[in-house]
Design a protein around this motif. Structure first.
Motif, PDB file in Angstrom:
ATOM      1  N   SER A  30       0.547  -1.196   0.223  1.00  0.00           N
ATOM      2  CA  SER A  30      -0.034   0.227  -0.211  1.00  0.00           C
ATOM      3  C   SER A  30       0.894   1.125   0.154  1.00  0.00           C
ATOM      4  CB  SER A  30      -0.900   0.327   1.406  1.00  0.00           C
ATOM      5  OG  SER A  30       0.067   0.006   2.427  1.00  0.00           O
ATOM      6  N   ARG A  31       0.146   2.097  -0.135  1.00  0.00           N
ATOM      7  CA  ARG A  31       0.986   3.391  -1.114  1.00  0.00           C
ATOM      8  C   ARG A  31       0.496   4.405   0.303  1.00  0.00           C
ATOM      9  NH1 ARG A  31       0.121   7.465  -5.832  1.00  0.00           N
ATOM     10  NH2 ARG A  31       1.191   9.430  -5.119  1.00  0.00           N
ATOM     11  N   PRO A  32       1.701   4.902   1.071  1.00  0.00           N
ATOM     12  CA  PRO A  32       2.545   5.750   2.211  1.00  0.00           C
ATOM     13  C   PRO A  32       1.346   6.830   1.748  1.00  0.00           C
ATOM     14  CG  PRO A  32       4.608   5.460   1.496  1.00  0.00           C
ATOM     15  CD  PRO A  32       3.632   4.653   0.778  1.00  0.00           C
ATOM     16  N   THR A  33       0.903   7.612   3.551  1.00  0.00           N
ATOM     17  CA  THR A  33       0.165   8.185   2.945  1.00  0.00           C
ATOM     18  C   THR A  33       0.183   9.273   3.899  1.00  0.00           C
ATOM     19  OG1 THR A  33      -1.834   8.047   4.826  1.00  0.00           O
ATOM     20  CG2 THR A  33      -2.177   6.268   2.752  1.00  0.00           C
ATOM     21  N   ASN A  34      -0.560  10.423   3.760  1.00  0.00           N
ATOM     22  CA  ASN A  34       0.350  11.945   4.496  1.00  0.00           C
ATOM     23  C   ASN A  34      -0.425  11.437   5.855  1.00  0.00           C
ATOM     24  OD1 ASN A  34      -3.090  12.101   4.156  1.00  0.00           O
ATOM     25  ND2 ASN A  34      -3.221  14.023   3.821  1.00  0.00           N
ATOM     26  N   ALA A  35      -1.169  10.883   6.382  1.00  0.00           N
ATOM     27  CA  ALA A  35      -0.904  10.560   7.600  1.00  0.00           C
ATOM     28  C   ALA A  35      -0.067   9.744   8.447  1.00  0.00           C
ATOM     29  CB  ALA A  35      -2.477   9.880   8.156  1.00  0.00           C
ATOM     30  N   ASP A  36       0.221   8.037   7.213  1.00  0.00           N
ATOM     31  CA  ASP A  36       1.465   8.025   8.064  1.00  0.00           C
ATOM     32  C   ASP A  36       2.789   9.084   8.216  1.00  0.00           C
ATOM     33  OD1 ASP A  36       0.260   5.420   7.056  1.00  0.00           O
ATOM     34  OD2 ASP A  36       0.679   5.708   5.572  1.00  0.00           O
ATOM     35  N   VAL A  37       3.349  10.236   7.398  1.00  0.00           N
ATOM     36  CA  VAL A  37       3.888  10.871   7.314  1.00  0.00           C
ATOM     37  C   VAL A  37       3.687  11.793   8.536  1.00  0.00           C
ATOM     38  CG1 VAL A  37       5.699  13.152   6.665  1.00  0.00           C
ATOM     39  CG2 VAL A  37       4.351  10.905   4.826  1.00  0.00           C
ATOM     40  N   ALA A  38       2.818  11.984   8.554  1.00  0.00           N
ATOM     41  CA  ALA A  38       2.205  13.500   9.959  1.00  0.00           C
ATOM     42  C   ALA A  38       2.590  12.268  11.529  1.00  0.00           C
ATOM     43  CB  ALA A  38       0.733  13.551   9.811  1.00  0.00           C
ATOM     44  N   VAL A  48       1.427  18.429   7.698  1.00  0.00           N
ATOM     45  CA  VAL A  48       2.108  18.124   6.216  1.00  0.00           C
ATOM     46  C   VAL A  48       1.286  18.416   5.373  1.00  0.00           C
ATOM     47  CG1 VAL A  48       2.045  15.561   4.972  1.00  0.00           C
ATOM     48  CG2 VAL A  48       2.060  15.832   7.186  1.00  0.00           C
ATOM     49  N   SER A  49       0.209  18.474   4.841  1.00  0.00           N
ATOM     50  CA  SER A  49      -0.395  18.713   4.054  1.00  0.00           C
ATOM     51  C   SER A  49      -0.027  20.677   3.401  1.00  0.00           C
ATOM     52  CB  SER A  49      -1.944  19.551   3.849  1.00  0.00           C
ATOM     53  OG  SER A  49      -2.066  19.422   2.214  1.00  0.00           O
ATOM     54  N   TYR A  50      -0.224  21.125   4.905  1.00  0.00           N
ATOM     55  CA  TYR A  50       0.759  22.470   4.815  1.00  0.00           C
ATOM     56  C   TYR A  50       1.939  22.763   4.251  1.00  0.00           C
ATOM     57  CZ  TYR A  50      -3.618  24.264   7.263  1.00  0.00           C
ATOM     58  OH  TYR A  50      -4.553  24.391   7.550  1.00  0.00           O
ATOM     59  N   VAL A  51       2.794  22.056   4.115  1.00  0.00           N
ATOM     60  CA  VAL A  51       4.580  21.631   4.634  1.00  0.00           C
ATOM     61  C   VAL A  51       4.455  20.663   2.371  1.00  0.00           C
ATOM     62  CG1 VAL A  51       6.640  20.501   4.254  1.00  0.00           C
ATOM     63  CG2 VAL A  51       5.493  21.982   6.244  1.00  0.00           C
ATOM     64  N   LEU A  52       4.386  20.234   2.221  1.00  0.00           N
ATOM     65  CA  LEU A  52       4.004  19.153   1.062  1.00  0.00           C
ATOM     66  C   LEU A  52       3.688  20.399  -0.253  1.00  0.00           C
ATOM     67  CD1 LEU A  52       3.471  16.146   1.940  1.00  0.00           C
ATOM     68  CD2 LEU A  52       6.091  17.169   2.165  1.00  0.00           C
ATOM     69  N   ARG A  63      12.614  23.778  11.679  1.00  0.00           N
ATOM     70  CA  ARG A  63      12.939  22.605  11.596  1.00  0.00           C
ATOM     71  C   ARG A  63      11.434  21.446  11.366  1.00  0.00           C
ATOM     72  NH1 ARG A  63      13.368  20.936  18.329  1.00  0.00           N
ATOM     73  NH2 ARG A  63      13.501  19.114  18.024  1.00  0.00           N
ATOM     74  N   THR A  64      10.137  21.614  11.791  1.00  0.00           N
ATOM     75  CA  THR A  64       8.648  21.104  11.793  1.00  0.00           C
ATOM     76  C   THR A  64       8.792  21.487  10.268  1.00  0.00           C
ATOM     77  OG1 THR A  64       7.751  21.735  13.034  1.00  0.00           O
ATOM     78  CG2 THR A  64       6.250  21.028  11.661  1.00  0.00           C
ATOM     79  N   ARG A  65       9.446  21.583   8.956  1.00  0.00           N
ATOM     80  CA  ARG A  65       9.523  21.641   7.323  1.00  0.00           C
ATOM     81  C   ARG A  65      10.412  20.146   7.316  1.00  0.00           C
ATOM     82  NH1 ARG A  65       6.439  25.413   4.735  1.00  0.00           N
ATOM     83  NH2 ARG A  65       5.486  27.184   5.690  1.00  0.00           N
ATOM     84  N   GLU A  66      11.572  20.341   8.292  1.00  0.00           N
ATOM     85  CA  GLU A  66      12.803  19.676   7.823  1.00  0.00           C
ATOM     86  C   GLU A  66      11.890  18.137   8.246  1.00  0.00           C
ATOM     87  OE1 GLU A  66      15.930  20.916   9.325  1.00  0.00           O
ATOM     88  OE2 GLU A  66      16.177  22.386   8.177  1.00  0.00           O
ATOM     89  N   ALA A  67      11.421  17.503   8.712  1.00  0.00           N
ATOM     90  CA  ALA A  67      10.931  16.621  10.205  1.00  0.00           C
ATOM     91  C   ALA A  67       9.832  16.515   8.755  1.00  0.00           C
ATOM     92  CB  ALA A  67      10.040  17.504  11.152  1.00  0.00           C
ATOM     93  N   VAL A  68       9.011  17.017   7.706  1.00  0.00           N
ATOM     94  CA  VAL A  68       7.892  16.539   7.360  1.00  0.00           C
ATOM     95  C   VAL A  68       8.315  16.382   6.047  1.00  0.00           C
ATOM     96  CG1 VAL A  68       5.899  17.042   6.292  1.00  0.00           C
ATOM     97  CG2 VAL A  68       6.420  17.913   8.503  1.00  0.00           C
ATOM     98  N   HIS A  69       9.226  16.729   5.523  1.00  0.00           N
ATOM     99  CA  HIS A  69      10.059  16.128   4.604  1.00  0.00           C
ATOM    100  C   HIS A  69      11.389  14.903   4.703  1.00  0.00           C
ATOM    101  CE1 HIS A  69       8.952  19.815   1.219  1.00  0.00           C
ATOM    102  NE2 HIS A  69       9.465  20.422   2.547  1.00  0.00           N
ATOM    103  N   ARG A  70      11.616  14.670   6.072  1.00  0.00           N
ATOM    104  CA  ARG A  70      12.605  14.058   6.083  1.00  0.00           C
ATOM    105  C   ARG A  70      11.827  12.630   6.496  1.00  0.00           C
ATOM    106  NH1 ARG A  70      15.050  16.185   9.690  1.00  0.00           N
ATOM    107  NH2 ARG A  70      13.907  15.485  10.915  1.00  0.00           N
ATOM    108  N   ALA A  71      10.548  12.875   6.946  1.00  0.00           N
ATOM    109  CA  ALA A  71       9.916  11.356   7.467  1.00  0.00           C
ATOM    110  C   ALA A  71       8.841  11.418   5.671  1.00  0.00           C
ATOM    111  CB  ALA A  71       8.400  12.019   8.073  1.00  0.00           C
TER     112      ALA A  71
END
Length: 348
Positions: A30-38, A48-52, A63-71
């Motif tokens: 299954s494809r990862p979702t934005n919930a998985d990233v969150a 997650v939606s705002y950042v991506l 710091r939060t932006r980097e965490a989201v992109h890293r995840a």
């Protein structure tokens, strides 16, 4: 199509729930979702939606932006293109115009790299091929509602008018400052190489095919500029065809020409054909150099010296310009790289 093929393979290996007690193939892949990233980034789904989506007006720490992109990178998350484009209120299409002039495979290769990068930003690149009648390109601009139009070469007047009327960016890669002056770059590589080999009287082999003339004139200008920069006599110009190749090259040799810049590798092949027909030798009687790096050039007799454009370098320039025009972040560190490279073989 690759996607259809993957679907067929998945259907063959899928198990029905309850049989064998294991996880289904569909569940495993299954494809990862934005919930998985969150969950992995320990932030909300909205963040997650705002950042991506690079949503404007949201105060989110670096710091939060980097965490989201890293995840997202760790999970291999790719945004849903359709959902993102609906949120943007646009079709999410970027139109890429493939030129009809003979410039080898570079536009296709560079366009493929560009398409991959745009897909990471949720954009779909649609390729459309130029013809002598550019009406269908105009119709694509008017009908597909693209966010931008990209072309390696200047857009025609009709297409430029349609782009301006749509109030969207028209990115002409070959005219971008980062691209430099490609015709002079290529001309300098070719003429400089010939001058190093002791040549001073240089000819230019043109085509007699009308639709390729514009590209020949383009390269001729670069060769002429480079020759003037080296203090060489004016370039001798001639149309070369299968029927007249021996006559043209024979006349050049009699007039003291010692080297030829062909407008393409295909025309260089005709020059070599004419030399063989006239009983002359390359490069002893006449050196020959092409442009486009057609793979078959390595197997000619003699193997052809040519100039190759570097698709990755061209794509980097196109990608940076496109993302900047669309206000999208470019997180890739791009090192300046040569746009073209001389490939020296036995024909010079």
């Amino acid at each position: 199509m690759p996607g259809c093929d993957n679907g067929r393979h998945a259907s063959r290996t899928r198990r029905e729930p309850g049989r064998g007690g294991g996880t289904t193939s569909a569940q495993r892949t299954s494809r990862p979702t934005n919930a998985d990233v969150a969950r992995l980034a320990e932030v909300s789904i909205a963040t997650v939606s705002y950042v991506l989506n690079n949503t404007a007006g949201r105060r989110i720490s670096e710091r939060t932006r980097e965490a989201v992109h890293r995840a997202a990178e760790q999970l291999g998350y790719r945004p849903n293109v359709a959902a993102r484009n609906l949120a943007r209120g646009s079709g999410g299409v970027v139109l890429y115009v493939v030129p009809r002039v003979a410039v080898g495979e570079m536009p296709i290769q560079a366009g493929s790299l560009l398409a991959t990068e745009l897909a990471r930003h949720g954009l779909l690149q649609v390729q459309i091929f130029e013809t002598e009648d550019d009406r269908h390109v105009v119709e694509a601009v008017e009908g597909l509602d693209p966010m931008a139009v990209i072309s390696m070469f200047p857009l025609s007047d009709a297409v430029r008018t349609a782009v301006d009327a749509a109030r969207i960016p028209g990115i002409e890669v070959g005219l971008l400052p980062a691209f430099g002056d490609p015709l002079l770059i290529v001309g300098s590589l070719r003429v400089g190489h010939l001058v190093e080999r002791g040549h001073r009287r240089i000819a230019f082999a043109h085509t007699d095919i009308a639709k390729w003339r514009a590209m020949g004139d383009h390269w001729l200008e670069g060769v002429a500029q480079a020759a003037a920069g080296h203090g060489l006599p004016p370039i001798v110009v001639g149309d070369v065809t299968a029927a007249n190749a021996a006559t043209v090259v024979g006349g050049w040799v009699r007039d003291g020409v010692t080297a030829v810049c062909a407008q393409s590798d295909e025309i260089a092949c005709l020059v070599l054909h004419g030399l063989h027909q006239a009983g002359l030798r390359c490069p002893d009687d006449l050196a020959v150099i092409g442009v486009d790096a057609n793979p078959l050039g390595a197997y000619l007799s003699p193997p052809l010296t040519t100039v190759e454009f570097k698709p990755a370098a061209v794509a980097d320039i196109a990608i940076a310009a496109t993302l900047a025009e669309l206000g999208l972040p470019d997180r890739t560190a791009r090192e300046p790289a040569p746009l073209a490279e001389l490939i020296v073989r036995a024909s010079t």
